[in-house]
Design an enzyme around this catalytic site. Structure first.
Site, PDB file in Angstrom:
ATOM      1  CD  GLU A  52     -14.008  80.674  76.682  1.00  0.00           C
ATOM      2  OE1 GLU A  52     -13.312  79.817  77.248  1.00  0.00           O
ATOM      3  OE2 GLU A  52     -14.930  80.382  75.895  1.00  0.00           O
ATOM      4  CB  SER A  59     -19.572  83.044  72.751  1.00  0.00           C
ATOM      5  OG  SER A  59     -20.493  83.403  73.740  1.00  0.00           O
ATOM      6  CD  GLU A  60     -15.609  78.037  73.886  1.00  0.00           C
ATOM      7  OE1 GLU A  60     -16.847  78.030  73.752  1.00  0.00           O
ATOM      8  OE2 GLU A  60     -15.050  77.790  74.984  1.00  0.00           O
ATOM      9  CG  PHE A  82      -8.922  73.137  78.443  1.00  0.00           C
ATOM     10  CD1 PHE A  82      -7.853  72.525  79.083  1.00  0.00           C
ATOM     11  CD2 PHE A  82      -9.670  74.073  79.139  1.00  0.00           C
ATOM     12  CE1 PHE A  82      -7.547  72.838  80.404  1.00  0.00           C
ATOM     13  CE2 PHE A  82      -9.362  74.394  80.455  1.00  0.00           C
ATOM     14  CZ  PHE A  82      -8.290  73.776  81.092  1.00  0.00           C
ATOM     15  CG  ASP A 116     -10.265  68.687  75.631  1.00  0.00           C
ATOM     16  OD1 ASP A 116     -10.266  67.469  75.807  1.00  0.00           O
ATOM     17  OD2 ASP A 116      -9.286  69.410  75.929  1.00  0.00           O
ATOM     18  CG  HIS A 156     -11.300  70.195  80.826  1.00  0.00           C
ATOM     19  ND1 HIS A 156     -12.588  69.720  80.860  1.00  0.00           N
ATOM     20  CD2 HIS A 156     -11.402  71.544  80.998  1.00  0.00           C
ATOM     21  CE1 HIS A 156     -13.434  70.734  81.061  1.00  0.00           C
ATOM     22  NE2 HIS A 156     -12.731  71.848  81.145  1.00  0.00           N
TER      23      HIS A 156
END
Lengths: 334, 316
Positions: A29, A68-69, A92, A94, A138
Site C-alpha cells: 500500500e 486489501s492485505e 504496520f 498490527d 499501530h
C-alpha cells in the site's frame, strides 16, 4: 564506509536487489503512492523505504495495491510459488491481523506441503514499535507471536547495516521471511560498508562484551540495552549485550556461550509479556544451561495490556534503559 | 461436441466418480488418515474447464474439495491416491494430504484447507504469468461458501485493479457444509457481485457438457487474450455429503439433483453408438480407478524421510 539512516540503508538495499534480479518485485500500500492521482509527487512508502523504485523499475515491478492485505499478501505468496521473488510490505505489523490466514496457513506452509518441490522466496516487510503515540493498533511488536508459526523466519534489525543485510538474505532465502522494522529506528544513523553486504539469517552479534550478565535484546531494545550496559559499568557491573538479529532461526549457540560465561540472563524485549520472545529465550536457556545459571533469569517486557495512547501512560507501558538497569542491579544483588 | 469428445469426457468423468467411490470405501475400511471431501457431481464442469486450459503453463488453485479437479488436470492418479492415503509415493510424500494437493507440473498449484484461502494465491500465479510473460493464466476454484469470504471478495477487486489474467470458477453446489447458499449469501446473485466488481461474468449449468465446455472455453480465451479477469459461476450438484460419512441430517431426499453423469450418458445414447459401448466404458473406468486405489492402499505408509528433512533444515 558510509553514514546512513536505517531507512536509507533499506532503500539502497531495495535498489541493489531489484537491479540485480528482475524476478524481485515490490508490492504494498502506498509504496509508490499517489496511484490514480493526477500530478503530485511520489510518496515512496510511508517511511520512504521504497522511494525511487517505481520510477527506476516501473509500475510492473513496484505495485501499489488497494487496502486489501489478505489479497495482496496472498498474491505475493502465490507469485513466490510460481517464479517471482516478491517483497511485500504490510504497513504496520498490527495489520497482519487482517491477513493472518495468508501468513500463517498459506505462506508459512506452502513449501512444506509441497515437500520442498518449490521454494517460497517471499519477503514480508513490516513496521513495529511503540513510543510515538500511535496507540493500540499501530504500535505492537509481534515478532514473538510470528516466530511461533512453524515455517516462518523472523528478523528484527537494530542497525542500518543489519536492516539492509537481512533484507538481502531474506530475498535469497528458500522460505518466507518477515523483516520487522522498528518505526523509532528509521532515522537512526550509523556507518555501513559501501556495498551493504548480506547478513546471514540466524546469526547473532555480540554488541558489547561483558562478564557479569548477559542481556539479550533485538531491534530498538538493543540501543536501550547498550545504554543500560554503559550505565551499569559505572557501578562496576560488566554486561554483555547480544543482538540475535533473527528471532527465528535463533542463534542459540551465541546466547548459550555468553550465558555459560556470565551465569546470568536478562532478556529485554518489546513484544509480548506472556509467551513472547523473552519467555522463549529464558525457556530454552534454562533447559540447556540450568547448571550454569547463578540467578533466576529476568524478563524486561512491556506491561501485559494493549499499548496505551497518552504520553504518560505509554511511557509507563514501555520499558526504558532505566528499567533494564534496575532489573540488572536487582539480579546482581539476588 | 463430437461423439468422440463426449465419450472421452464420459470416460474421464466415470474414472473420477469411481476414484472417489474407491476412496470412500478405503475410508470406510480405515485406510484414510483424515476426512475426505468428495467431488461427486462436479466432474463434468471440472473436465469442461480443464479442456480449456494450457497445462502446466496455466496454474489452478482449488478448495478442500479438489480430488476431481486434480484428476481433470491430468495429475498422476496413483501419486494422488497415495497422497490422499498418506502412503509412500504421494505427491508430497504424505506431508499434505487430501486438502493440500500440490502438482504444479500438471497445473495444480495447490488445493487448500482454508475456505477461500486458495483464491489470493491464484492472483499470484496470474501475476507471475503476466510479469514473466508466459502466456499462461490462473484459475481459482471455490464454492458458494467461500464466496462470502473476505479473501475472495478482496481478490475479485484486486484482480480487476491490477488487470490480472485469472479465471474465477465458483462451483455453486448450494451448500456451505450444512448451510444453504440462499441463507448465507446476502443478495443471492453471485454473478451480480462479480459484475459489480467489474468482472466479465457468466453463469453455466455445470451438468450440461455442451454449455459448460463452450462457456469455459469462451471465458478462458477471453482471460488469455485480454489479460483481464473473468468469473464463471457454475451450478453443480453436491451428490454426497460435505465429507464422506456426513449423515446429512440437515438435508431431505426431496429435490436432490439428478446425476450429471446420467445426463451425459443419455446424450451419448441418443447418438448412433454401438450396443454396450457405454457399459464397457463405465466398467473400464471403474476397474482402472479401483486398481489404482488398491495399489495405493497396498503401498506402505509414507516414511519419516520427508519430515526429517524439514526438521533438520529447521534445526540447521
Amino acid at each position: 564506509m558510509t553514514q546512513m539512516t536505517l531507512s536509507q540503508a533499506l532503500n539502497r538495499a531495495h535498489h541493489d536487489v531489484m537491479a540485480a534480479d528482475d524476478h524481485i518485485i515490490v508490492i504494498g500500500e502506498d509504496i509508490h503512492g499517489g496511484s490514480g492521482v493526477t500530478g503530485g509527487q511520489e510518496l515512496g512508502g510511508v517511511f520512504g523505504v521504497t522511494r525511487g523504485l517505481a520510477s527506476r523499475f516501473g509500475a510492473g515491478r513496484v505495485i501499489d495495491t488497494p487496502i486489501s492485505e489478505t489479497a495482496f499478501v496472498g498474491m505475493a505468496t502465490g507469485a513466490a510459488m510460481t517464479g517471482l521473488k516478491p517483497i511485500v510490505e504490510v504497513m504496520f505489523c498490527d495489520f497482519m491481523g487482517v491477513c493472518f490466514d495468508q501468513i500463517m496457513n498459506q505462506a508459512a506452509k506452502a513449501r512444506f506441503l509441497s515437500n520442498g518441490r518449490f521454494d517460497l522466496p517471499l519477503t514480508i516487510r513490516t513496521t513495529m514499535g511503540a513510543g510515538d503515540g500511535s496507540g493500540a493498533m499501530h504500535s505492537q511488536s509481534t515478532f514473538g507471536m510470528l516466530s511461533s508459526v512453524a515455517g516462518l523466519m523472523v528478523a528484527c534489525p537494530s542497525s542500518p547495516a543489519d536492516a539492509a543485510g537481512l533484507l538481502k538474505s531474506a530475498v535469497a532465502a528458500k522460505g518466507p521471511t518477515i523483516l520487522m522494522e522498528h518505526k523509532g529506528l528509521y532515522g537512526h544513523a550509523d556507518t555501513v560498508e559501501d556495498d551493504l553486504p548480506a547478513v546471514k539469517l540466524g546469526k547473532g552479534r555480540v554488541v558489547r562484551e561483558g562478564t557479569d550478565l548477559t542481556i539479550i535484546a533485538v531491534s530498538a531494545f538493543v540501543h536501550k540495552a547498550e545504554a543500560a550496559a554503559e550505565a551499569l559499568k559505572k557501578d562496576g557491573i560488566e554486561a554483555e549485550v547480544i543482538d540475535p538479529r533473527t528471532i527465528k532461526p535463533l542463534d542459540e549457540a551465541l546466547i548459550l556461550e555468553s550465558v555459560k560465561k556470565t551465569g546470568r540472563l536478562l532478556v529485554a524485549s518489546e513484544d509480548a509479556a506472556f509467551a513472547g520472545f523473552a519467555d522463549a529465550v529464558i525457556s530454552f536457556v534454562t533447559r540447556a544451561a540450568f547448571a550454569d545459571l547463578k540467578a533466576a533469569p529476568v524478563a524486561v517486557t512491556p506491561l501485559d495490556i494493549p499499548v496505551p495512547y497518552g504520553r504518560k501512560a505509554e511511557a509507563k507501558w514501555l520499558p526504558t534503559a532505566e528499567t533494564i538497569i534496575k532489573a540488572a542491579k536487582q539480579m546482581m544483588e539476588a | 461436441m463430437e461423439l468422440e469428445d463426449l465419450t472421452l469426457m464420459f470416460e474421464k468423468a466415470h474414472f473420477i466418480r469411481a476414484f472417489e467411490g474407491a476412496l470412500a470405501a478405503a475410508s470406510d475400511a480405515g485406510e484414510v488418515p483424515g476426512l475426505v471431501h468428495l467431488s461427486n457431481g462436479a466432474e463434468i464442469l471440472e473436465l469442461a474447464v480443464a479442456s480449456a486450459l494450457d497445462l502446466p503453463k496455466d496454474q489452478v488453485t482449488g478448495s478442500h474439495r479438489s480430488h476431481g479437479i486434480a484428476l481433470s488436470l491430468g495429475v498422476d492418479p496413483l501419486a494422488l491416491a497415495c497422497e490422499i492415503l498418506g502412503r509412500e509415493g504421494g505427491l508430497s510424500e504424505g506431508l499434505g494430504g487430501t486438502q493440500h494437493l500440490i502438482a504444479p507440473e500438471s497445473g495444480l498449484l495447490g488445493s487448500n484447507g482454508i475456505v477461500g484461502g486458495q483464491v489470493p494465491l491464484a492472483l499470484g500465479a496470474a501475476l507471475s504469468a503476466k510479469t514473466l510473460k508466459t502466456g499462461g493464466i490462473a484459475v481459482s476454484y471455490f464454492g458458494d461458501g467461500a464466496a462470502n469470504q473476505g479473501a475472495v471478495l478482496e481478490s475479485l477487486n484486486l484482480a480487476v485493479v491490477l488487470k490480472l489474467p485469472v479465471l474465477f470458477v465458483c462451483e455453486n453446489n448450494g451448500f456451505g457444509q450444512s448451510t444453504a447458499s440462499a441463507y448465507a449469501a446476502g443478495g443471492t446473485s453471485l454473478l451480480g457481485r462479480a459484475r459489480a466488481f467489474g468482472l466479465a461474468a457468466a453463469h453455466v449449468d455445470g451438468t450440461d457438457p455442451l454449455e459448460a465446455t463452450k462457456t469455459a472455453h469462451r471465458l478462458a480465451a477471453w482471460v488469455r487474450d485480454t489479460g483481464s479477469p473473468a468469473f464463471l459461476e457454475a451450478s453443480v450438484p453436491r451428490l454426497s455429503g460435505h465429507y464422506h460419512g456426513d449423515a446429512e441430517r440437515y438435508r431431505t431426499t426431496d429435490g436432490r439433483s439428478t446425476d450429471p453423469l446420467d445426463r451425459l450418458e443419455g446424450m451419448i445414447l441418443s447418438r448412433d453408438v454401438p450396443e454396450g459401448l457405454v457399459e464397457d466404458m463405465k466398467s473400464r473406468a471403474h476397474a482402472d480407478a479401483l486398481a489404482i486405489v488398491d495399489e495405493a492402499t497396498a503401498a506402505p505408509d509414507a516414511s519419516d524421510t520427508a519430515l526429517e528433512a524439514f526438521m533438520a533444515e529447521a534445526q540447521a
